[in-house]
Design an enzyme around this catalytic site. Structure first.
Site, PDB file in Angstrom:
ATOM      1  N   GLU A 182      24.749  46.693  36.267  1.00  0.00           N
ATOM      2  CA  GLU A 182      25.428  45.586  35.576  1.00  0.00           C
ATOM      3  C   GLU A 182      26.093  44.654  36.583  1.00  0.00           C
ATOM      4  O   GLU A 182      27.313  44.507  36.589  1.00  0.00           O
ATOM      5  CB  GLU A 182      26.501  46.165  34.638  1.00  0.00           C
ATOM      6  CG  GLU A 182      25.974  47.152  33.618  1.00  0.00           C
ATOM      7  CD  GLU A 182      27.098  47.928  32.914  1.00  0.00           C
ATOM      8  OE1 GLU A 182      28.262  47.898  33.380  1.00  0.00           O
ATOM      9  OE2 GLU A 182      26.802  48.558  31.899  1.00  0.00           O
ATOM     10  N   ARG A 219      29.505  39.467  39.554  1.00  0.00           N
ATOM     11  CA  ARG A 219      29.991  38.606  40.633  1.00  0.00           C
ATOM     12  C   ARG A 219      28.944  38.388  41.732  1.00  0.00           C
ATOM     13  O   ARG A 219      28.782  37.276  42.232  1.00  0.00           O
ATOM     14  CB  ARG A 219      31.245  39.251  41.228  1.00  0.00           C
ATOM     15  CG  ARG A 219      32.028  38.380  42.174  1.00  0.00           C
ATOM     16  CD  ARG A 219      33.134  39.189  42.868  1.00  0.00           C
ATOM     17  NE  ARG A 219      33.978  39.909  41.947  1.00  0.00           N
ATOM     18  CZ  ARG A 219      35.115  39.437  41.428  1.00  0.00           C
ATOM     19  NH1 ARG A 219      35.542  38.237  41.757  1.00  0.00           N
ATOM     20  NH2 ARG A 219      35.829  40.170  40.595  1.00  0.00           N
ATOM     21  N   ARG A 222      41.694  32.494  39.133  1.00  0.00           N
ATOM     22  CA  ARG A 222      41.716  33.641  40.037  1.00  0.00           C
ATOM     23  C   ARG A 222      42.862  33.609  41.048  1.00  0.00           C
ATOM     24  O   ARG A 222      43.499  34.640  41.260  1.00  0.00           O
ATOM     25  CB  ARG A 222      40.365  33.806  40.741  1.00  0.00           C
ATOM     26  CG  ARG A 222      39.209  34.089  39.761  1.00  0.00           C
ATOM     27  CD  ARG A 222      37.900  34.413  40.454  1.00  0.00           C
ATOM     28  NE  ARG A 222      37.993  35.654  41.185  1.00  0.00           N
ATOM     29  CZ  ARG A 222      38.211  35.769  42.479  1.00  0.00           C
ATOM     30  NH1 ARG A 222      38.283  34.678  43.229  1.00  0.00           N
ATOM     31  NH2 ARG A 222      38.334  36.928  43.044  1.00  0.00           N
ATOM     32  N   TYR A 241      45.003  36.819  40.605  1.00  0.00           N
ATOM     33  CA  TYR A 241      44.754  37.911  41.558  1.00  0.00           C
ATOM     34  C   TYR A 241      45.101  37.527  42.996  1.00  0.00           C
ATOM     35  O   TYR A 241      44.634  38.193  43.924  1.00  0.00           O
ATOM     36  CB  TYR A 241      43.265  38.302  41.562  1.00  0.00           C
ATOM     37  CG  TYR A 241      42.551  38.408  40.253  1.00  0.00           C
ATOM     38  CD1 TYR A 241      42.943  39.354  39.296  1.00  0.00           C
ATOM     39  CD2 TYR A 241      41.439  37.619  39.981  1.00  0.00           C
ATOM     40  CE1 TYR A 241      42.245  39.480  38.110  1.00  0.00           C
ATOM     41  CE2 TYR A 241      40.740  37.742  38.798  1.00  0.00           C
ATOM     42  CZ  TYR A 241      41.147  38.669  37.871  1.00  0.00           C
ATOM     43  OH  TYR A 241      40.440  38.800  36.701  1.00  0.00           O
ATOM     44  N   GLY A 261      30.043  45.661  40.201  1.00  0.00           N
ATOM     45  CA  GLY A 261      31.202  45.772  41.077  1.00  0.00           C
ATOM     46  C   GLY A 261      31.014  45.356  42.512  1.00  0.00           C
ATOM     47  O   GLY A 261      31.992  45.232  43.253  1.00  0.00           O
ATOM     48  N   CYS A 301      52.276  22.684  35.345  1.00  0.00           N
ATOM     49  CA  CYS A 301      53.694  22.908  35.585  1.00  0.00           C
ATOM     50  C   CYS A 301      54.024  24.391  35.690  1.00  0.00           C
ATOM     51  O   CYS A 301      54.635  24.975  34.791  1.00  0.00           O
ATOM     52  CB  CYS A 301      54.518  22.222  34.497  1.00  0.00           C
ATOM     53  SG  CYS A 301      54.276  20.449  34.566  1.00  0.00           S
TER      54      CYS A 301
END
Ligand code: PLP
Length: 418
Positions: A275, A278, A314, A318, A240, A343
């Site tokens: 874990e 990113r 992304r 987001y 995270g 489109c």
């Protein structure tokens, strides 16, 4: 820090000019830097030194390319997988099964069996019944499945709603106050070794306070479970950690994070598992693209590039920001919108942004595209599946081919009854 820098006026990835990759592989194409991946892997490990005994499982979903996985395997990283497909990738990349953690809220029986037969290191259970099923599947094969229970600590990680996972209304884990009763039931079953707990409260986290609050709740739970006679040897603290998408962004460093972890987990006496996804891969990749048109707009011109939302989802998913840089900047700038050819109005990377001045035919990159980039790509609008390149020093390899629209078409058929 990354390895996408200007050398003699043109952007390079390490020692390789991006112009060369564009010429030889074509665009759009993802370009990853092995040196950056290694550096991030090392800095993250270094940051966790104060936390003692740790197991590092790279969250494959961030970037599952097997070339990337091999770089991280060589750095001693295992894998956090969330599907049977990701398990296959971890093994194909040479990661030992014992270093694989299997997360995911909807593992099928078939996936559980695949993990059992491969001999993976740990199953992260998302609900009580999953533990019952896993125990039965393992016991029927004469195996014992190492497992931890993922708890939902009900904290707001302060990130985008679509990547927040630790609030009570989110689909992940079991309510933390239910954990003791679930342990009591599952610990008595043959076929399962329930040895700890896991949490993961969200992604792209910039604030360590909610993470620390969640870890402290886990600490209380560990004490409570031990008081009830359960043997707790592993705690998985998830991933995270955020990355800088804009130059002025300042996410907590792995060192800040490691210091917090050491503080929050002091005295736990467990193997801590992490874990990260990113933070390892994000700044190790760019999406290299060519400007197709600079189209006049009513307010600002539209820079239409040959990459689109199907290649990098992304921004559409987001509202994410990716810095945009010309591969051969002139020093001049322009205010423009940046969009792809798909489109959909959502196929827009930026609106009214000041960027390097570009013209038709110029090359440019979207930065920080190494995580949740190619892995989310699709072929929407019957576009090709975007290829991937891994650079190491002065050499590069195409680590994932471009899959042509015609190749995908070849897997379809018109029913013979039409
Ligand atoms: C996605 C995910 C991660 C990785 O998250 P990052 O924000 O990329 O570090 C880790 N663990 C689990 C269970 C995940 O779902």
């Amino acid at each position: 820090m990354d390895h996408f820098t200007l050398i003699d006026g043109a952007l390079h990835c390490e020692g390789v000019p991006l112009e060369r990759i564009a010429r030889e592989v074509g665009t759009p194409v993802y370009v990853y830097s092995a040196a950056t991946l290694r550096r991030h892997a090392q800095v993250f490990r270094e940051g966790l030194k104060p936390a003692g005994r740790v197991h590092l499982a790279y969250a494959i979903k961030a970037n599952p390319n097997i070339g990337v996985l091999r770089v991280l395997a060589d750095e001693g990283y295992g894998a956090d997988v969330v599907s049977g497909g990701e398990l296959s990738r971890a093994l194909a990349a040479g990661m030992p099964a014992a270093d694989v953690v299997f997360s995911g809220v909807g593992k099928t029986d078939r996936e559980l069996v695949k993990g059992l037969e491969a001999g993976i290191g740990q199953f992260n259970l998302e609900l009580e019944e999953e533990g019952v099923v896993l125990a039965a599947l393992a016991d029927a094969r004469g195996l014992t499945a190492p497992a931890v229970l993922r708890v939902n600590p009900d904290v707001d990680a302060g990130t985008h709603a679509k990547i927040s996972t630790g609030k009570k209304e989110n689909k992940f884990g079991v309510p933390i106050d239910r954990a003791p009763a679930i342990f009591d039931r599952l610990a008595s079953l043959p076929g399962i070794d329930l040895r700890g707990v896991a949490i993961h409260i969200g992604s792209q986290l910039f604030d360590l306070a909610p993470l620390e609050a969640a870890y402290r709740r886990v600490g209380e739970l560990v004490a409570e479970l031990r008081a009830r006679g359960h043997k707790i040897t592993h705690v998985d603290l998830g991933g995270g950690l955020g990355v800088p998408y804009r130059t002025h962004d300042e996410p907590p460093s792995p060192a800040d994070y490691g210091a917090m972890v050491a503080r929050a987990t002091a005295g736990w006496d467990v193997e801590l598992m992490f874990e990260p996804g990113r933070v390892i891969a994000g700044n190790a990749g760019v999406l290299l693209t060519e400007v197709i048109w600079v189209k006049p707009g009513v307010v600002n011109p539209y820079v239409i590039v040959d990459a689109a939302m199907n290649d990098l989802a992304r921004p559409a998913m987001y509202d994410a920001w990716h810095d945009f840089s010309a591969v051969r900047p002139t020093g001049k700038t322009m205010t423009a919108n940046i969009a792809g050819p798909v489109c959909e109005t959502g196929d827009t990377f930026a609106m009214g942004r000041e960027i390097d001045r570009v013209e038709r035919g110029d090359l440019a990159i979207f930065r920080t595209a190494g995580a949740y980039g190619a892995t989310m790509a699709s072929t929407y609008n019957s576009r090709a599946l975007v290829p991937e390149v891994l650079v190491d020093g002065d050499r590069y390899t195409v680590v994932a081919d471009r899959i042509a629209a015609e190749t995908i078409l070849a897997a379809e058929r018109v029913p013979d009854w039409l």
